[in-house]
Write an enzyme that holds these catalytic residues in place. Sequence first.
Site, PDB file in Angstrom:
ATOM      1  N   CYS A 106       0.929  -0.942   0.042  1.00 13.67           N
ATOM      2  CA  CYS A 106      -0.052  -0.291  -0.059  1.00 13.67           C
ATOM      3  C   CYS A 106       0.717   1.325   0.200  1.00 13.67           C
ATOM      4  O   CYS A 106       1.996   1.429   0.845  1.00 13.67           O
ATOM      5  CB  CYS A 106      -0.782   0.052   1.323  1.00 13.67           C
ATOM      6  SG  CYS A 106      -1.928   1.338   1.227  1.00 13.67           S
ATOM      7  N   HIS A 134       3.588  -9.026  13.073  1.00 14.04           N
ATOM      8  CA  HIS A 134       2.650  -9.016  11.950  1.00 14.04           C
ATOM      9  C   HIS A 134       3.268  -8.531  10.895  1.00 14.04           C
ATOM     10  O   HIS A 134       4.381  -8.005  10.822  1.00 14.04           O
ATOM     11  CB  HIS A 134       1.890  -7.559  12.576  1.00 14.04           C
ATOM     12  CG  HIS A 134       0.603  -7.481  11.358  1.00 14.04           C
ATOM     13  ND1 HIS A 134       0.900  -6.614  10.517  1.00 14.04           N
ATOM     14  CD2 HIS A 134      -0.579  -7.729  11.329  1.00 14.04           C
ATOM     15  CE1 HIS A 134      -0.115  -6.460   9.655  1.00 14.04           C
ATOM     16  NE2 HIS A 134      -1.174  -7.335  10.229  1.00 14.04           N
ATOM     17  N   GLU A 136       3.226  -6.342   8.287  1.00 14.65           N
ATOM     18  CA  GLU A 136       3.689  -4.982   8.100  1.00 14.65           C
ATOM     19  C   GLU A 136       4.678  -4.516   8.997  1.00 14.65           C
ATOM     20  O   GLU A 136       5.580  -3.735   8.622  1.00 14.65           O
ATOM     21  CB  GLU A 136       2.351  -4.037   8.169  1.00 14.65           C
ATOM     22  CG  GLU A 136       2.714  -2.562   7.962  1.00 14.65           C
ATOM     23  CD  GLU A 136       1.652  -1.601   8.398  1.00 14.65           C
ATOM     24  OE1 GLU A 136       0.520  -1.923   8.155  1.00 14.65           O
ATOM     25  OE2 GLU A 136       1.883  -0.595   8.884  1.00 14.65           O
ATOM     26  N   CYS A 205      -3.793   4.952   9.068  1.00 15.97           N
ATOM     27  CA  CYS A 205      -4.172   5.532   7.733  1.00 15.97           C
ATOM     28  C   CYS A 205      -5.552   6.002   7.771  1.00 15.97           C
ATOM     29  O   CYS A 205      -6.005   5.684   8.756  1.00 15.97           O
ATOM     30  CB  CYS A 205      -4.046   4.545   6.596  1.00 15.97           C
ATOM     31  SG  CYS A 205      -5.249   3.434   6.815  1.00 15.97           S
ATOM     32  N   SER A 234      -5.322  -7.238  11.504  1.00 19.03           N
ATOM     33  CA  SER A 234      -4.905  -6.110  12.435  1.00 19.03           C
ATOM     34  C   SER A 234      -6.203  -5.208  12.592  1.00 19.03           C
ATOM     35  O   SER A 234      -6.779  -5.106  13.637  1.00 19.03           O
ATOM     36  CB  SER A 234      -3.704  -5.709  12.195  1.00 19.03           C
ATOM     37  OG  SER A 234      -3.649  -4.255  12.962  1.00 19.03           O
ATOM     38  N   SER A 278      -9.755  -5.271   4.873  1.00 15.84           N
ATOM     39  CA  SER A 278      -9.533  -6.204   3.745  1.00 15.84           C
ATOM     40  C   SER A 278     -10.973  -7.120   3.488  1.00 15.84           C
ATOM     41  O   SER A 278     -10.750  -8.146   2.767  1.00 15.84           O
ATOM     42  CB  SER A 278      -8.574  -7.005   4.420  1.00 15.84           C
ATOM     43  OG  SER A 278      -8.751  -7.499   5.651  1.00 15.84           O
TER      44      SER A 278
HETATM   45  C1  2E4 Z   1      -1.701  -3.376   4.418  1.00 19.23           C
HETATM   46  C2  2E4 Z   1      -1.873  -2.245   5.475  1.00 19.23           C
HETATM   47  O1  2E4 Z   1      -2.606  -5.110   8.521  1.00 19.23           O
HETATM   48  P1  2E4 Z   1      -3.708  -5.751   8.516  1.00 19.23           P
HETATM   49  O2  2E4 Z   1      -3.729  -7.043   9.103  1.00 19.23           O
HETATM   50  O3  2E4 Z   1      -5.009  -4.869   8.949  1.00 19.23           O
HETATM   51  O4  2E4 Z   1      -4.153  -5.979   7.027  1.00 19.23           O
HETATM   52  P2  2E4 Z   1      -5.282  -6.605   6.213  1.00 19.23           P
HETATM   53  O5  2E4 Z   1      -4.925  -7.299   4.987  1.00 19.23           O
HETATM   54  O6  2E4 Z   1      -6.518  -7.125   7.065  1.00 19.23           O
HETATM   55  O7  2E4 Z   1      -6.019  -5.236   5.814  1.00 19.23           O
HETATM   56  C3  2E4 Z   1      -5.617  -4.678   4.659  1.00 19.23           C
HETATM   57  C4  2E4 Z   1      -4.023  -3.925   4.826  1.00 19.23           C
HETATM   58  C5  2E4 Z   1      -3.139  -4.176   4.277  1.00 19.23           C
HETATM   59  C6  2E4 Z   1      -3.948  -2.979   5.751  1.00 19.23           C
HETATM   60  N1  2E4 Z   1      -2.910  -2.111   6.088  1.00 19.23           N
HETATM   61 FE1  SF4 Z   2      -3.559   1.220   2.994  1.00 14.21          FE
HETATM   62 FE2  SF4 Z   2      -4.774   1.862   5.089  1.00 14.21          FE
HETATM   63 FE3  SF4 Z   2      -5.728   0.232   3.493  1.00 14.21          FE
HETATM   64 FE4  SF4 Z   2      -3.840  -0.523   4.903  1.00 14.21          FE
HETATM   65  S1  SF4 Z   2      -5.803   0.055   5.609  1.00 14.21           S
HETATM   66  S2  SF4 Z   2      -4.138  -0.989   2.886  1.00 14.21           S
HETATM   67  S3  SF4 Z   2      -2.571   1.385   4.878  1.00 14.21           S
HETATM   68  S4  SF4 Z   2      -5.274   2.318   2.784  1.00 14.21           S
END
Ligand code: 2E4
Ligand code: SF4
Length: 328
Positions: A106, A134, A136, A205, A234, A278
Amino acid sequence: MNIPSAPRRPLTVLLAAPRGSCAGVERAIAIVEEALRRYGPPVYVRHEIVHNRYVVDRLKRQGAVFVDELDAVPDGRPVVFSAHGVAETVRQEAGRRRLPVVDATCPLVAKVHRAVDRHVRAGRPVVLIGHDGHAEVVGTLGQAPPGAVHLVESPADVDRLTLPADRTIAYATQTTLAVEETAAVVTRLQQRFPLLTGPARDDICYATSNRQAAVKAIAPRVDLLLVVGAPNSSNSNRLVEVARTTGAGDARLIERAHDLPWDRLETIASLGLTAGASAPELLVQEVLDALRLRFTLDVRTVRLAEETQSFRLPRFPPLFAAPDQAAE
Ligand code: 2E4
Ligand code: SF4
């Protein structure tokens, strides 16, 4: 003989907005789909492209192959880096093997990577606020040499840091943290390190903070709040926590309609519903459709923000022949 069916019980649903897919997730999924179109299957994806089983399974059926590490990618085949980003060592390894890489990190995570890199080059120790292990966090820590970035999760972790108080210390955060919790950690950092430098508030974000704001507006008004999202997501887990701490009678994570807690639903009059960044909207609609089979729904959308963010797709490199094929 027609037996009249029992009237379905009424249930008020407060539907959070914004909810579900963010711009970074939509871009990441579009990247895998475009890579499949350009290169043909198999396209390898390092780590789940986003943390959602429905999304991953759908892409698998189209020819994506999800791997934990690059050693599972055959020479010459394209590999997509997930939305969560990768450590520099992963990028270097792909470069060394001349794998065609399409980067679905991202752009808002990549921005944090650049900030960490800038601080490290300027010789500043960096504190990263995030959750150990995690994807990220592993990627962001991996922007700097081992030991240059110090990971903390809580104010107590800040108290245990042994960095000098009279030096400029930089900080950065995971993008999907809980806003208030993170503010408490930043406050403790400011108290311990008066020369602290970093983002204006945090690196959380827009999508994460908007989804949390909508949950906060709904939570005090519902008996139960359901978050559609994956156990390893997360931002989705943070929505459950935020709901619990801001007044929802109860809050739970569900992956799909088949996880609906029917016994619990029988005892409530008002339900809050949202989805992690997600989780595709289709899964929210699946939940609402399942609820309609048992209840007469009164669905009210509670909108806290309008989102217009979108991100362009990255460059798609040409495919080179694998070294052994080139020699034939
Ligand atoms: C990248 C950064 O980081 P998280 O576990 O929330 O990721 P998820 O794939 O559930 O959500 C998309 C994403 C991807 C969020 N932040
Ligand atoms: Fe990008 Fe925020 Fe979506 Fe994560 S949650 S993929 S940082 S826009």
